[in-house]
Design a protein around this motif. Structure first.
Motif, PDB file in Angstrom:
ATOM      1  N   VAL A  85      20.168 -15.816   7.004  1.00  0.00           N
ATOM      2  CA  VAL A  85      21.071 -15.355   8.819  1.00  0.00           C
ATOM      3  C   VAL A  85      20.640 -13.998   8.395  1.00  0.00           C
ATOM      4  N   TRP A  89      18.172 -11.542  11.238  1.00  0.00           N
ATOM      5  CA  TRP A  89      18.026 -10.620  11.568  1.00  0.00           C
ATOM      6  C   TRP A  89      17.328  -9.296  11.096  1.00  0.00           C
ATOM      7  N   ASP A 149      29.174  -9.795  11.828  1.00  0.00           N
ATOM      8  CA  ASP A 149      28.095 -11.281  12.490  1.00  0.00           C
ATOM      9  C   ASP A 149      28.978 -10.269  14.263  1.00  0.00           C
ATOM     10  N   SER A 174      24.360 -15.705  13.492  1.00  0.00           N
ATOM     11  CA  SER A 174      25.956 -14.457  13.189  1.00  0.00           C
ATOM     12  C   SER A 174      26.487 -15.164  14.124  1.00  0.00           C
ATOM     13  N   ARG A 177      28.173 -17.826  12.710  1.00  0.00           N
ATOM     14  CA  ARG A 177      28.685 -17.751  11.082  1.00  0.00           C
ATOM     15  C   ARG A 177      30.175 -17.318  11.209  1.00  0.00           C
ATOM     16  N   THR A 178      30.727 -15.924  12.349  1.00  0.00           N
ATOM     17  CA  THR A 178      31.562 -16.028  13.022  1.00  0.00           C
ATOM     18  C   THR A 178      32.674 -17.113  12.680  1.00  0.00           C
TER      19      THR A 178
END
Lengths: 191, 112
Positions: A85, A89, A149, A174, A177-178
């Motif tokens: 991740v 980014w 995130d 993101s 992952r949240t």
């Protein structure tokens, strides 16, 4: 039934290491083990010692519970996902030539400090030998991760900047992952 | 039989102990003891964390009840736990056949 002294001390040791609900479950088990030994003809002291010996050292029990603690496996998964991740980014920000943006100095500082803190907390949650420390670190890390995130896409995507594949991919990761972090947080709260 | 020899098989045995219906932690331990003819020598305290691990994996479900004024936690095999148990059984049969074939110098069963 009044709790015999050795068992009371044993449970107090467990209580210092583990949450109340787990100790309550263990108390039920050790008392039944103790009664079985009494029924088999042992005196109180011998029955207490036999029950404690059957259960094993409090440190070993606490270590086994810590390994199975809620948040621990999520922390390990998130540590493995972190570079993916983060890499996305980084690629998105490089692609957007982020160094040319005019932004308040506090933002780059936060971008450096918050993820570093979250990584340190995730490492604690994944490897700390103490149940309570692992659980607290997992909760804090997951909240921090959700904040990152949500903040990153919120800052970069909502103002109309979601204009490149790296940014779209990073935003998608993101958000995924949240979801993982929120599910893990719910599990921690339920236990 | 020592805990070391049972590594890798504990989860399957715990799932099997819950196959006929819900049991609380101590009843699971008693079941392991009686079903094995007293041969399983497991530190009892480590059974509880293993049950919690299976619960987190969704293979068993834990619930509290009150018995003689004391709260007691019982475990039930979930829908996901049943196929997992069958998988563990199949793995065990293969493992036991393989070790038996080596230790007893007998041929591996021919599938034909």
């Amino acid at each position: 039934m009044a709790e015999p002294r050795l068992i009371r001390d044993y449970l107090a040791d467990l209580n210092a290491r583990l949450p109340e609900g787990i100790v309550e479950e263990l108390r039920d088990g050790i008392e039944q083990t103790y009664r079985r030994h009494l029924d088999a003809g042992l005196d109180q002291y011998a029955a207490e010692r036999a029950a404690i010996a059957e259960f094993g050292p409090p440190a070993a029990i606490a270590a086994a519970f810590t390994d199975a603690a809620p948040g621990r496996s999520a922390a390990r998964t998130l540590l493995r996902l972190g570079p993916v991740v983060g890499g996305c980014w980084a690629a998105a920000l490089i692609n957007a030539r982020a160094w040319t943006w005019t932004i308040p100095m506090i933002i780059p500082s936060a971008v450096a400090v918050v993820p570093a803190t979250v990584i340190a907390l995730l490492i604690t949650a994944a490897f700390a030998p103490h149940y309570r420390a692992a659980r607290r670190a997992a909760s804090a890390a997951l909240i921090g991760l959700v904040a990152i995130d949500v903040a990153l896409p919120g800052t970069l995507a909502l103002p109309g900047l979601l204009n490149s594949w790296p940014l779209i991919l990073a935003t998608g990761l993101s958000l995924a992952r949240t979801g993982l972090a929120i599910r893990a947080l719910r599990r921690i709260r339920l236990n | 039989m020592k805990a070391e020899a049972l590594k890798g098989h504990l989860d399957g045995m715990l799932l099997a102990a819950l196959e006929d219906g819900p049991r609380h932690g101590y009843a699971v331990i008693e079941h392991l003891r009686t079903a094995s003819g007293g041969h399983l020598d497991l530190p009892t305290g480590t059974i509880y964390p293993a049950l919690h691990r299976l619960e987190r994996a969704g293979l068993v479900a834990g619930s509290w009840s009150v018995v003689e004024g004391r709260r007691r936690r019982s475990y039930t095999l979930t829908d996901a736990g049943r196929p997992a148990l069958e998988g563990r059984r199949a793995e065990w049969k293969t493992f036991a056949s393989a070790v038996g074939a080596v230790l007893e110098a007998r041929p591996w069963p021919n599938p034909a």
